[in-house]
Design a protein around this motif. Structure first.
Motif, PDB file in Angstrom:
ATOM      1  N   PRO A 137       6.620   1.179  -3.344  1.00 18.05           N
ATOM      2  CA  PRO A 137       6.956   1.140  -1.910  1.00 18.05           C
ATOM      3  C   PRO A 137       6.198   0.042  -1.159  1.00 18.05           C
ATOM      4  O   PRO A 137       6.754  -0.603  -0.267  1.00 18.05           O
ATOM      5  CB  PRO A 137       6.560   2.532  -1.417  1.00 18.05           C
ATOM      6  N   PHE A 138       4.937  -0.191  -1.523  1.00 17.10           N
ATOM      7  CA  PHE A 138       4.163  -1.239  -0.869  1.00 17.10           C
ATOM      8  C   PHE A 138       4.740  -2.622  -1.180  1.00 17.10           C
ATOM      9  O   PHE A 138       4.929  -3.455  -0.278  1.00 17.10           O
ATOM     10  CB  PHE A 138       2.702  -1.161  -1.313  1.00 17.10           C
ATOM     11  N   ILE A 139       5.035  -2.888  -2.450  1.00 22.15           N
ATOM     12  CA  ILE A 139       5.606  -4.182  -2.842  1.00 22.15           C
ATOM     13  C   ILE A 139       6.972  -4.362  -2.205  1.00 22.15           C
ATOM     14  O   ILE A 139       7.309  -5.447  -1.706  1.00 22.15           O
ATOM     15  CB  ILE A 139       5.704  -4.280  -4.378  1.00 22.15           C
ATOM     16  N   HIS A 140       7.770  -3.306  -2.197  1.00 18.31           N
ATOM     17  CA  HIS A 140       9.116  -3.361  -1.631  1.00 18.31           C
ATOM     18  C   HIS A 140       9.072  -3.720  -0.146  1.00 18.31           C
ATOM     19  O   HIS A 140       9.848  -4.554   0.325  1.00 18.31           O
ATOM     20  CB  HIS A 140       9.800  -2.006  -1.828  1.00 18.31           C
ATOM     21  N   SER A 141       8.162  -3.110   0.572  1.00 20.09           N
ATOM     22  CA  SER A 141       8.071  -3.361   2.018  1.00 20.09           C
ATOM     23  C   SER A 141       7.566  -4.768   2.328  1.00 20.09           C
ATOM     24  O   SER A 141       7.865  -5.316   3.389  1.00 20.09           O
ATOM     25  CB  SER A 141       7.174  -2.323   2.685  1.00 20.09           C
ATOM     26  N   SER A 142       6.799  -5.358   1.424  1.00 18.92           N
ATOM     27  CA  SER A 142       6.280  -6.706   1.658  1.00 18.92           C
ATOM     28  C   SER A 142       7.379  -7.761   1.583  1.00 18.92           C
ATOM     29  O   SER A 142       7.163  -8.903   2.001  1.00 18.92           O
ATOM     30  CB  SER A 142       5.185  -7.032   0.639  1.00 18.92           C
TER      31      SER A 142
END
Length: 365
Positions: free
Chosen positions: A32-37
């Motif tokens: 989720p963190f990578i996706h949001s970046s």
């Protein structure tokens, strides 16, 4: 020999435990963190400040009546966490000045009891907690007060309005001269969200259900109000609709896909633009979920400000799919069950072999 070594590694408890922890960390935190970046920031090229609006559509918090007793608590916990995590990243990335909730906040807002409504409201406040400085607007959907399959009942409207009050200042958003209204196409009701003013030159219409494509369902009222920008939801998918003001009921419809940024100038002499936001819940049966991000920048074409226009830019902050993650957990559980069954079977066969060998030795002696 290599195959035997590989099989031993795959069946080791430590390897399976490491894999389970790694999968959990990837699905719930890292991905989720990578996706949001990778989301678009919608930064203005000329550096001018624009009002940033985060759109939350169809969260439909799971209720207490339509789920199996032993499944309901787990389903509510997982769905609430998915909504909360997605909203956290959308809030951090979008840095909104205004959050608009476009209806169907609860799944059982119509059939649920008052007590269940309060329970769901408490969960809603925790999931969508934000900074106090961020203004909020709430629109009621058919799952909240009725309208699709049942009539809109007054006491449900009053309960929703009491629990979700709207206090909005367009001036604080840098959008002086722009009014915001709400329309319910299920009963044709139209109301002002902002206080009407003689300075209002443009109108933003909020509706849970689409307006332009439902031109004959009471939505003509919105057109008569000269709506310039319309924000809707309801279908759980993302679309943009454009209607020429002299074109009657004809319109152009284009899907909003990943990586798409919709840009258009909003004004009384421009086509009417409707932006339909997707659901942010994975429980709605669609493969793509997300939060809408809209920036509005006021443009005065004339020195005296008599001709007001707004530059609109819109994109969707698409969320990771939840069902593929669940499938990965299911594969892991099946793997663990196979390993457990293998160990039990192996232990049983080994016990039988040892017993037979022991009996053979005793018979020889």
């Amino acid at each position: 020999m290599r195959k035997t070594s590989s099989l031993r590694v795959l069946t080791k408890k430590s390897f399976v435990c490491y894999l389970a922890v790694l999968l959990l960390f990837w699905n719930e935190m890292l991905y989720p963190f990578i996706h949001s970046s990778l989301w678009d920031t919608l930064t203005e090229d000329d550096g001018l400040q624009a009002a940033r609006i985060l759109i939350v559509a169809d969260p439909q918090l799971i209720g207490y009546q339509n789920e199996l007793p032993f499944v309901g608590p787990i389903a509510r916990l997982d769905s609430d966490r998915y909504l909360s995590l997605g909203f956290f990243y959308a809030l951090r990335h979008g840095r909104p000045d205004l959050i608009i909730f476009l209806g169907d906040l609860f799944d059982e807002g119509v059939e649920g009891s008052d007590e269940e409504f309060e329970w769901t409201l408490e969960r809603f406040d925790k999931i969508f907690a934000s900074y106090k400085s961020v203004q909020k607007v709430y629109v009621a959907g058919d799952n909240d007060i009725g309208g699709e399959g049942e009539r809109v009942i007054g006491w449900r409207k009053d309960r929703f309005a009491r629990r979700f009050p709207n206090i909005l200042s367009m001036k604080d958003l840098g959008l002086r001269g722009v009014a915001m209204d709400e329309m319910n196409i299920f009963n044709g009701e139209l109301r002002n969200i902002t206080v009407p003013s003689g300075e209002d030159k443009l109108s933003i219409m909020l509706s849970h259900a689409p307006i332009i494509r439902n031109f004959g369902m009471g939505a003509r009222h919105a057109a008569d109000r000269h709506s310039d920008l319309i924000l809707t939801a309801h279908d759980h998918t993302a679309w943009s609709y454009t209607r020429q003001r002299s074109g009657g009921s004809s319109f152009e419809r284009v899907p909003i896909e990943r990586g798409t940024v919709v840009e258009q100038t909003i004004g009384r002499e421009q086509p009417v633009l409707e932006l339909q936001s997707p659901t942010c819940s994975y429980r709605m049966g669609v493969p793509d979920m997300g939060y809408g991000l809209l920036t509005l920048r006021r443009i005065d074409d004339e020195a005296d400000g008599t001709k007001l226009q707004v530059q609109a830019r819109y994109t969707v902050l698409w969320l990771p799919g939840r069902y593929p993650q669940m499938c990965s957990y299911l594969v892991l559980v099946v793997w663990l069950m196979i390993l457990a069954a293998h160990r039990v079977l192996y232990a049983g066969l080994r016990s039988i072999v040892l017993t037979r060998n022991k009996n053979v030795k005793q018979n020889i002696v």
